[in-house]
Scaffold this motif. Structure first.
Motif, PDB file in Angstrom:
ATOM      1  N   LEU A  11      34.263  94.012 -42.359  1.00 18.95           N
ATOM      2  CA  LEU A  11      32.951  93.996 -43.002  1.00 18.95           C
ATOM      3  C   LEU A  11      31.992  93.020 -42.324  1.00 18.95           C
ATOM      4  CD1 LEU A  11      33.735  94.247 -46.825  1.00 18.95           C
ATOM      5  CD2 LEU A  11      32.859  96.013 -45.288  1.00 18.95           C
ATOM      6  N   ALA A  12      32.528  91.931 -41.780  1.00 21.30           N
ATOM      7  CA  ALA A  12      31.665  91.002 -41.042  1.00 21.30           C
ATOM      8  C   ALA A  12      31.020  91.721 -39.866  1.00 21.30           C
ATOM      9  CB  ALA A  12      32.472  89.796 -40.561  1.00 21.30           C
ATOM     10  N   ARG A  16      27.060  92.892 -39.606  1.00 28.11           N
ATOM     11  CA  ARG A  16      26.294  92.437 -38.443  1.00 28.11           C
ATOM     12  C   ARG A  16      25.558  93.606 -37.797  1.00 28.11           C
ATOM     13  NH1 ARG A  16      30.081  89.018 -36.906  1.00 28.11           N
ATOM     14  NH2 ARG A  16      31.135  90.606 -35.707  1.00 28.11           N
ATOM     15  N   VAL A  17      26.246  94.727 -37.653  1.00 26.94           N
ATOM     16  CA  VAL A  17      25.618  95.929 -37.092  1.00 26.94           C
ATOM     17  C   VAL A  17      24.486  96.407 -37.997  1.00 26.94           C
ATOM     18  CG1 VAL A  17      26.003  98.367 -36.535  1.00 26.94           C
ATOM     19  CG2 VAL A  17      27.663  96.650 -35.812  1.00 26.94           C
ATOM     20  N   LEU A  56      19.201  86.945 -45.931  1.00 26.89           N
ATOM     21  CA  LEU A  56      19.505  85.907 -46.924  1.00 26.89           C
ATOM     22  C   LEU A  56      20.890  86.123 -47.543  1.00 26.89           C
ATOM     23  CD1 LEU A  56      16.066  85.504 -48.754  1.00 26.89           C
ATOM     24  CD2 LEU A  56      17.228  83.815 -47.319  1.00 26.89           C
ATOM     25  N   ALA A  57      21.220  87.393 -47.793  1.00 27.44           N
ATOM     26  CA  ALA A  57      22.551  87.695 -48.339  1.00 27.44           C
ATOM     27  C   ALA A  57      23.634  87.289 -47.349  1.00 27.44           C
ATOM     28  CB  ALA A  57      22.647  89.188 -48.657  1.00 27.44           C
ATOM     29  N   TRP A  58      23.397  87.570 -46.075  1.00 31.30           N
ATOM     30  CA  TRP A  58      24.350  87.213 -45.007  1.00 31.30           C
ATOM     31  C   TRP A  58      24.575  85.702 -44.959  1.00 31.30           C
ATOM     32  CZ3 TRP A  58      27.439  89.446 -41.276  1.00 31.30           C
ATOM     33  CH2 TRP A  58      27.808  88.635 -40.195  1.00 31.30           C
ATOM     34  N   LEU A  59      23.494  84.957 -45.157  1.00 35.62           N
ATOM     35  CA  LEU A  59      23.564  83.497 -45.047  1.00 35.62           C
ATOM     36  C   LEU A  59      24.124  82.826 -46.302  1.00 35.62           C
ATOM     37  CD1 LEU A  59      20.125  82.796 -43.319  1.00 35.62           C
ATOM     38  CD2 LEU A  59      22.397  82.733 -42.250  1.00 35.62           C
ATOM     39  N   PHE A  61      25.784  84.689 -49.324  1.00 34.37           N
ATOM     40  CA  PHE A  61      26.884  85.305 -50.069  1.00 34.37           C
ATOM     41  C   PHE A  61      28.217  85.031 -49.382  1.00 34.37           C
ATOM     42  CE2 PHE A  61      24.139  88.903 -52.108  1.00 34.37           C
ATOM     43  CZ  PHE A  61      23.488  87.941 -52.855  1.00 34.37           C
ATOM     44  N   ARG A  62      29.204  84.646 -50.146  1.00 33.53           N
ATOM     45  CA  ARG A  62      30.539  84.397 -49.585  1.00 33.53           C
ATOM     46  C   ARG A  62      31.331  85.695 -49.428  1.00 33.53           C
ATOM     47  NH1 ARG A  62      32.176  79.058 -49.937  1.00 33.53           N
ATOM     48  NH2 ARG A  62      34.362  79.694 -49.994  1.00 33.53           N
ATOM     49  N   ASN A  63      31.027  86.663 -50.302  1.00 34.81           N
ATOM     50  CA  ASN A  63      31.769  87.924 -50.284  1.00 34.81           C
ATOM     51  C   ASN A  63      31.033  88.945 -49.412  1.00 34.81           C
ATOM     52  OD1 ASN A  63      33.023  90.399 -50.879  1.00 34.81           O
ATOM     53  ND2 ASN A  63      33.553  89.712 -52.949  1.00 34.81           N
ATOM     54  N   PRO A  64      31.637  89.412 -48.312  1.00 34.92           N
ATOM     55  CA  PRO A  64      30.954  90.373 -47.442  1.00 34.92           C
ATOM     56  C   PRO A  64      30.673  91.714 -48.110  1.00 34.92           C
ATOM     57  CG  PRO A  64      33.244  90.108 -46.775  1.00 34.92           C
ATOM     58  CD  PRO A  64      32.966  89.050 -47.805  1.00 34.92           C
ATOM     59  N   ARG A  65      31.407  92.036 -49.164  1.00 33.22           N
ATOM     60  CA  ARG A  65      31.120  93.279 -49.897  1.00 33.22           C
ATOM     61  C   ARG A  65      29.728  93.217 -50.524  1.00 33.22           C
ATOM     62  NH1 ARG A  65      36.776  93.962 -53.270  1.00 33.22           N
ATOM     63  NH2 ARG A  65      38.134  94.554 -51.516  1.00 33.22           N
ATOM     64  N   HIS A  66      29.355  92.042 -51.023  1.00 32.97           N
ATOM     65  CA  HIS A  66      28.046  91.879 -51.638  1.00 32.97           C
ATOM     66  C   HIS A  66      26.936  91.985 -50.598  1.00 32.97           C
ATOM     67  CE1 HIS A  66      30.260  89.392 -54.955  1.00 32.97           C
ATOM     68  NE2 HIS A  66      30.444  90.704 -55.080  1.00 32.97           N
ATOM     69  N   VAL A  67      27.205  91.491 -49.406  1.00 30.46           N
ATOM     70  CA  VAL A  67      26.233  91.621 -48.308  1.00 30.46           C
ATOM     71  C   VAL A  67      26.024  93.101 -47.985  1.00 30.46           C
ATOM     72  CG1 VAL A  67      25.709  91.021 -45.908  1.00 30.46           C
ATOM     73  CG2 VAL A  67      26.931  89.390 -47.358  1.00 30.46           C
ATOM     74  N   SER A  68      27.107  93.868 -48.013  1.00 29.39           N
ATOM     75  CA  SER A  68      27.025  95.307 -47.742  1.00 29.39           C
ATOM     76  C   SER A  68      26.171  96.027 -48.779  1.00 29.39           C
ATOM     77  CB  SER A  68      28.429  95.929 -47.707  1.00 29.39           C
ATOM     78  OG  SER A  68      29.243  95.303 -46.755  1.00 29.39           O
ATOM     79  N   VAL A  69      26.305  95.630 -50.039  1.00 25.84           N
ATOM     80  CA  VAL A  69      25.511  96.246 -51.106  1.00 25.84           C
ATOM     81  C   VAL A  69      24.027  95.993 -50.872  1.00 25.84           C
ATOM     82  CG1 VAL A  69      24.957  96.160 -53.572  1.00 25.84           C
ATOM     83  CG2 VAL A  69      27.347  96.205 -52.831  1.00 25.84           C
ATOM     84  N   VAL A  70      23.679  94.759 -50.522  1.00 23.45           N
ATOM     85  CA  VAL A  70      22.271  94.429 -50.248  1.00 23.45           C
ATOM     86  C   VAL A  70      21.766  95.218 -49.046  1.00 23.45           C
ATOM     87  CG1 VAL A  70      20.663  92.576 -49.625  1.00 23.45           C
ATOM     88  CG2 VAL A  70      22.488  92.139 -51.268  1.00 23.45           C
TER      89      VAL A  70
END
Length: 200
Positions: A11-12, A16-17, A56-59, A61-70
């Motif tokens: 997910l990282a 990133r992509v 901001l989510a990338w920077l 959020f600790r959970n990469p799943r949440h970054v994916s949702v954003v």
């Protein structure tokens, strides 16, 4: 569930992509807006604002799943801007972007990403159709047309959620399953060795 090391790494990379992909929209949509005379500076500002969300989510959020949702929600907002700044003879065709991106979101292996994206695009269409209809359609579309668009999005999202879940179970989660089976097999081997040691 708990994230495996494999899922975190996967997910990282995927996030990133996604950030790079969304970032590319800033100059492209500004160019489309300039070509169509729909406000290049507005396009620069609004697309940058949309990209700021996943950054901001990338920077934070600790959970990469949440970054994916954003990122999934941001992709739908970017589609809304594409349709708005792409006003003209192919504005309706710009809606294919939403269908293409919903399909691409299966790479995250998370149905929540797709559901969040679908809710975002549905809210966008309903709100903009009410407040600024020319931002969504290049003709006076009645409400049932918005409903037809929403129906096709929902139909695709059902299939996309199924594929995303299958991808998670058969690819992303496979590493955890293999590790668990290997640990279980090692434990049984130890037990068998203990039995043989006691027999002999």
């Amino acid at each position: 569930g708990e994230l495996s090391k494999f899922e975190q790494d996967y997910l990282a990379g995927a996030n990133r992509v996604a950030l790079g992909f969304l970032g590319m929209h800033v100059p492209i949509l500004a160019g489309i807006a300039w070509f169509n005379g729909t406000g290049a500076l507005w396009a620069l500002a609004l697309t940058a604002l949309v990209v700021a969300g996943p950054v901001l989510a990338w920077l934070t959020f600790r959970n990469p799943r949440h970054v994916s949702v954003v990122a999934g929600m941001a992709s739908m907002l970017m589609g809304g801007l594409l349709v708005h700044f792409g006003q003209g003879p192919v504005q309706i065709e710009m809606h294919f972007y939403f269908f293409a991106l919903i399909a691409m979101l299966v790479v995250f292996g998370n149905p929540s990403v797709i559901i969040a994206a679908v809710v975002t695009v549905a809210a966008h269409h309903a709100l903009l159709w009410w407040l600024l209809p020319r931002s969504v359609f290049n003709y006076d579309a009645p409400v049932w047309v918005v409903g037809v668009h929403a129906l096709f999005v929902v139909l695709e999202s059902v299939a996309a959620c199924f594929i995303a879940r299958s991808f998670f179970d058969n690819v992303i989660e496979l590493d955890s399953v293999v590790r668990a089976r290997t640990t279980e097999l090692d434990q049984r081997n130890k037990e068998m060795r203990l039995v043989f040691d006691n027999v002999y």
